[in-house]
Each structure stands twice: as structure tokens, then as C-alpha cells.
Design a protein around this motif. Structure first.
Motif, mmCIF file in Angstrom:
data_model
loop_
_atom_site.group_PDB
_atom_site.id
_atom_site.type_symbol
_atom_site.label_atom_id
_atom_site.label_comp_id
_atom_site.label_asym_id
_atom_site.label_seq_id
_atom_site.Cartn_x
_atom_site.Cartn_y
_atom_site.Cartn_z
ATOM 1 N N PRO A 6 0.799 -1.233 0.000
ATOM 2 C CA PRO A 6 0.000 0.000 0.000
ATOM 3 C C PRO A 6 0.836 1.290 0.000
ATOM 4 N N ASP A 7 2.067 1.236 0.547
ATOM 5 C CA ASP A 7 2.915 2.438 0.545
ATOM 6 C C ASP A 7 3.765 2.554 -0.721
ATOM 7 N N ASN A 8 3.460 1.740 -1.763
ATOM 8 C CA ASN A 8 4.121 1.760 -3.072
ATOM 9 C C ASN A 8 5.487 1.061 -3.065
ATOM 10 N N THR A 9 5.841 0.370 -1.995
ATOM 11 C CA THR A 9 7.088 -0.389 -1.928
ATOM 12 C C THR A 9 6.922 -1.684 -2.722
ATOM 13 N N PRO A 10 7.906 -2.040 -3.579
ATOM 14 C CA PRO A 10 7.801 -3.306 -4.309
ATOM 15 C C PRO A 10 7.707 -4.488 -3.353
ATOM 16 N N ARG A 11 6.808 -5.409 -3.672
ATOM 17 C CA ARG A 11 6.543 -6.560 -2.818
ATOM 18 C C ARG A 11 7.314 -7.790 -3.254
ATOM 19 N N GLY A 12 7.696 -7.873 -4.488
ATOM 20 C CA GLY A 12 8.292 -9.095 -5.006
ATOM 21 C C GLY A 12 7.202 -9.998 -5.553
ATOM 22 N N GLY A 13 7.550 -11.164 -5.985
ATOM 23 C CA GLY A 13 6.544 -12.041 -6.548
ATOM 24 C C GLY A 13 7.004 -13.474 -6.604
ATOM 25 N N LEU A 14 6.094 -14.348 -7.014
ATOM 26 C CA LEU A 14 6.375 -15.774 -7.117
ATOM 27 C C LEU A 14 6.381 -16.269 -8.557
ATOM 28 N N SER A 15 5.957 -15.437 -9.498
ATOM 29 C CA SER A 15 5.959 -15.847 -10.902
ATOM 30 C C SER A 15 6.448 -14.692 -11.769
ATOM 31 N N LEU A 16 6.986 -15.057 -12.920
ATOM 32 C CA LEU A 16 7.512 -14.068 -13.872
ATOM 33 C C LEU A 16 7.137 -14.483 -15.280
ATOM 34 N N PHE A 17 6.656 -13.532 -16.054
ATOM 35 C CA PHE A 17 6.422 -13.721 -17.484
ATOM 36 C C PHE A 17 7.081 -12.555 -18.191
ATOM 37 N N GLU A 18 7.870 -12.835 -19.231
ATOM 38 C CA GLU A 18 8.483 -11.757 -20.001
ATOM 39 C C GLU A 18 8.642 -12.166 -21.453
ATOM 40 N N VAL A 19 8.542 -11.170 -22.323
ATOM 41 C CA VAL A 19 8.695 -11.386 -23.758
ATOM 42 C C VAL A 19 9.290 -10.114 -24.361
ATOM 43 N N SER A 20 10.104 -10.285 -25.397
ATOM 44 C CA SER A 20 10.749 -9.140 -26.048
ATOM 45 C C SER A 20 10.793 -9.360 -27.547
#
Length: 97
Positions: A6-20
Motif C-alpha cells: 500500500p505504501d508503493n514499496t515493491p513486494r516481489g513475486g512468485l511468478s515471472l512472465f516476459e517477452v521481447s
């Protein structure tokens, strides 16, 4: 690009999707010009959440050396959020993929 507290701090995550996608054009024998589009999402669960995809575009220059290129890129977020930088600069040696 990932979930935030809620304070805009990055939380991190458990999954990643990326494409370029990248388009390169030779400029003489040792330089290349590049344009690219990147997309990605970081999810709070173990399966990717495609509803929060973030996008960026950019351009760069490659200086070709025998062992790999020296890369200089500038990227701009297309959907900038509060706290995101207006642009990013990347300098590296070697292929991106």
C-alpha cells in the motif's frame, strides 16, 4: 513492474512472465541500430497473472566486437506508474538473448 504494498514499496513475486521483440539494422560494418518492445509481469501467485502486464519501448546502438557487442540502450515505460523512472539506460557486453 511487480506487485506493490500500500505504501508503493515493491513486494516481489512468485511468478515471472516476459517477452521481447527486437529489430536490428547494420550501420556500416561495426555498428547496429536497434528498436525493441518489452513486456512482462510479476505475479503474487505461482502462476503468471497476465492482467498486470507492463510494456516498454526503446532504442539502442551496438558496437560489434569479435566476442560480442557492446550495447547501449534507452528504454521508456509505456504505462508508467507512480514511483517508476521516466526512462532506463542499459550498458552491457554480449548478446541479450
Amino acid at each position: 513492474m511487480g506487485p506493490r504494498l500500500p505504501d508503493n514499496t515493491p513486494r516481489g513475486g512468485l511468478s515471472l512472465f516476459e517477452v521481447s521483440a527486437e529489430v536490428r539494422r547494420d550501420i556500416g560494418e561495426i555498428f547496429q541500430a536497434v528498436a525493441f518492445l518489452d513486456a512482462g509481469a510479476i505475479g503474487a501467485s505461482e502462476t503468471p497473472d497476465f492482467s498486470n502486464l507492463r510494456y516498454a519501448v526503446g532504442a539502442g546502438v551496438r558496437y560489434k566486437l569479435p566476442f560480442g557487442p557492446v550495447r547501449f540502450d534507452v528504454a521508456l515505460p509505456l504505462d508508467k506508474r507512480e514511483g517508476d523512472a521516466a526512462f532506463q539506460i542499459y550498458v552491457s557486453i554480449g548478446q541479450a538473448f
